[in-house]
Scaffold this motif. Sequence first.
Motif, PDB file in Angstrom:
ATOM      1  N   TYR A  19       0.847  -1.191   0.000  1.00  0.00           N
ATOM      2  CA  TYR A  19       0.000   0.000   0.000  1.00  0.00           C
ATOM      3  C   TYR A  19       0.887   1.247   0.000  1.00  0.00           C
ATOM      4  N   TYR A  20       0.575   2.176  -0.890  1.00  0.00           N
ATOM      5  CA  TYR A  20       1.331   3.418  -0.979  1.00  0.00           C
ATOM      6  C   TYR A  20       0.480   4.555  -0.421  1.00  0.00           C
ATOM      7  N   CYS A  21       1.009   5.238   0.601  1.00  0.00           N
ATOM      8  CA  CYS A  21       0.213   6.247   1.289  1.00  0.00           C
ATOM      9  C   CYS A  21      -0.139   7.429   0.391  1.00  0.00           C
ATOM     10  N   ASN A  22       0.652   7.667  -0.674  1.00  0.00           N
ATOM     11  CA  ASN A  22       0.343   8.774  -1.574  1.00  0.00           C
ATOM     12  C   ASN A  22      -0.210   8.289  -2.914  1.00  0.00           C
ATOM     13  N   LEU A  23      -0.811   7.092  -2.933  1.00  0.00           N
ATOM     14  CA  LEU A  23      -1.480   6.610  -4.131  1.00  0.00           C
ATOM     15  C   LEU A  23      -2.686   7.495  -4.412  1.00  0.00           C
ATOM     16  N   ARG A  24      -2.730   8.059  -5.620  1.00  0.00           N
ATOM     17  CA  ARG A  24      -3.736   9.047  -5.928  1.00  0.00           C
ATOM     18  C   ARG A  24      -4.989   8.458  -6.579  1.00  0.00           C
ATOM     19  N   LYS A  25      -4.803   7.551  -7.520  1.00  0.00           N
ATOM     20  CA  LYS A  25      -5.971   7.093  -8.269  1.00  0.00           C
ATOM     21  C   LYS A  25      -5.620   5.839  -9.052  1.00  0.00           C
ATOM     22  N   LYS A  26      -6.627   5.049  -9.335  1.00  0.00           N
ATOM     23  CA  LYS A  26      -6.451   3.869 -10.172  1.00  0.00           C
ATOM     24  C   LYS A  26      -7.198   4.082 -11.487  1.00  0.00           C
ATOM     25  N   TYR A  27      -6.540   3.743 -12.588  1.00  0.00           N
ATOM     26  CA  TYR A  27      -7.090   3.992 -13.924  1.00  0.00           C
ATOM     27  C   TYR A  27      -7.263   2.685 -14.688  1.00  0.00           C
ATOM     28  N   ASP A  28      -8.172   2.735 -15.679  1.00  0.00           N
ATOM     29  CA  ASP A  28      -8.259   1.611 -16.612  1.00  0.00           C
ATOM     30  C   ASP A  28      -6.981   1.523 -17.439  1.00  0.00           C
ATOM     31  N   TYR A  29      -6.475   2.704 -17.880  1.00  0.00           N
ATOM     32  CA  TYR A  29      -5.269   2.753 -18.709  1.00  0.00           C
ATOM     33  C   TYR A  29      -4.345   3.857 -18.218  1.00  0.00           C
ATOM     34  N   ILE A  30      -3.073   3.526 -18.143  1.00  0.00           N
ATOM     35  CA  ILE A  30      -2.031   4.543 -18.005  1.00  0.00           C
ATOM     36  C   ILE A  30      -1.190   4.479 -19.275  1.00  0.00           C
ATOM     37  N   ILE A  31      -1.018   5.622 -19.905  1.00  0.00           N
ATOM     38  CA  ILE A  31      -0.295   5.691 -21.172  1.00  0.00           C
ATOM     39  C   ILE A  31       0.923   6.580 -20.997  1.00  0.00           C
ATOM     40  N   LEU A  32       2.089   6.049 -21.289  1.00  0.00           N
ATOM     41  CA  LEU A  32       3.346   6.778 -21.154  1.00  0.00           C
ATOM     42  C   LEU A  32       3.778   7.273 -22.521  1.00  0.00           C
ATOM     43  N   GLY A  33       3.713   8.598 -22.721  1.00  0.00           N
ATOM     44  CA  GLY A  33       4.079   9.197 -23.994  1.00  0.00           C
ATOM     45  C   GLY A  33       2.868   9.741 -24.725  1.00  0.00           C
TER      46      GLY A  33
END
Length: 449
Positions: free
Chosen positions: A2-16
């Motif tokens: 568990y990350y205390c500064n986890l902000r949100k969970k997404y269906d997709y994370i796209i890098l670029g």
Amino acid sequence: MYYCNLRKKYDYIILGTGPAAYQFIKLLATQHKSILVIESGLFGGTCPNVGCEPKIYLDGAVQAALLSKQLEGHGIEQAAAMNWSQLMKEKKERFTSWPDETKEIIGKTCDVISGSAHFINRQTIAVNQKYFQGNKIIIATGRRPHELSIPGAKFLHDSSDVLSLNKVPEHATFIGAGYVAMELATFLAAAGSQVTILVRGEQVLRHFYQKYSSDLVNRMMKRGIQFRFATEATRITQLSDKYVVELNQGSSLVTDYVVNASGRTPNIEKLDLSAAQIDYSPKGIEVDRHLQTNVKNIYAIGDVTSQDVPNLTTVAEFQARYLFNSLEKGLSQPIDYPAIGTGVFAFPQLAQAGVNPDSVSEDRDNFEIVEYELSQSSLYAGQREKGLLTVVYDKANYIVGVSEISTSAVNDVNYFVPIIGLRIRRNEWHRNVLPIYPALADKIEGILR
């Protein structure tokens, strides 16, 4: 974990956000998914900012100037002279706003973050000291200019610098002889620079038909561009307002501007791929024929992959469409690449599609290689250099490959791409198609009969 500064969970994370990512984002936006897009550089990536788009903008003036020079005394009294400063000013006015405009467009359907991302684990990305999770993660970080590890490397410029160069140097030296070097050397020479190209081996443009690559070198040399083969830069030192490039042969040259055009390398170092146990090599991220990495929820598209396909905008966008259909529309077949056309915007142009004649030159039982001279066409009136087209036929009489050197090779070869991709025999085309005349049909009369 568990990350205390986890902000949100997404269906997709796209890098670029380059062509591969942008195309994928555009398609995905219709599916009502939660999407996070992370960009560490210019929004839009290389192509629209420091690659093919600004390049082709400059190329229009370069081609016109060089063609007018070739036609001088053949209906043109005085060749055109380039005003590089004015051209560059107009180029910057056109392209400077593109990254912000692209970011704004993406931001209408996605959450957007500017920053350098890296993996924490197979589902978690860190950026700007914040953590985000994605059910699926798409890596589309592209490539950047390869860095040379030689003393004085800090004095080197890259292709991005040339495409924003305000003043043409008196003498420019290019390290490398791929399509970037050949194109940009053509541009600067046309604008008045004395140009030298350092070629590590004995060949330029190794993935193109070598007969035409050598022909291009000869034609560029006739215009005053110098080539030094089997030559590598070993050190660069500053000498007043100039630079001394020391060479492996024990000699040196003095120049005003040195361009590192030694290739491009995948943007993977900062991603910490090992944290997600993603397989990669110096060639890029390893993917299967479904563009999936060895980690089932992580995919890679565009130039960052190690796939043996041309690193082109068209290929990147094709991969994005394939991946969207695979992940969102249930497509189960592996990726199957179509006929791919590629070109070099030098002068003259080189272009090819399908089978390279070099790859089948010894297999005369299964392939026929025929060269056609195009310069008899009225389209070449007054031009002193030949246009040459080589067509590869297979034993079933299908056109399977074309290569051309001419002032219009890119558009000419585009004519053949559907013929190759749709598997049309040479005698079938004229039964179904009557193209505009006199245009390309004039140049290739009889080839398809």
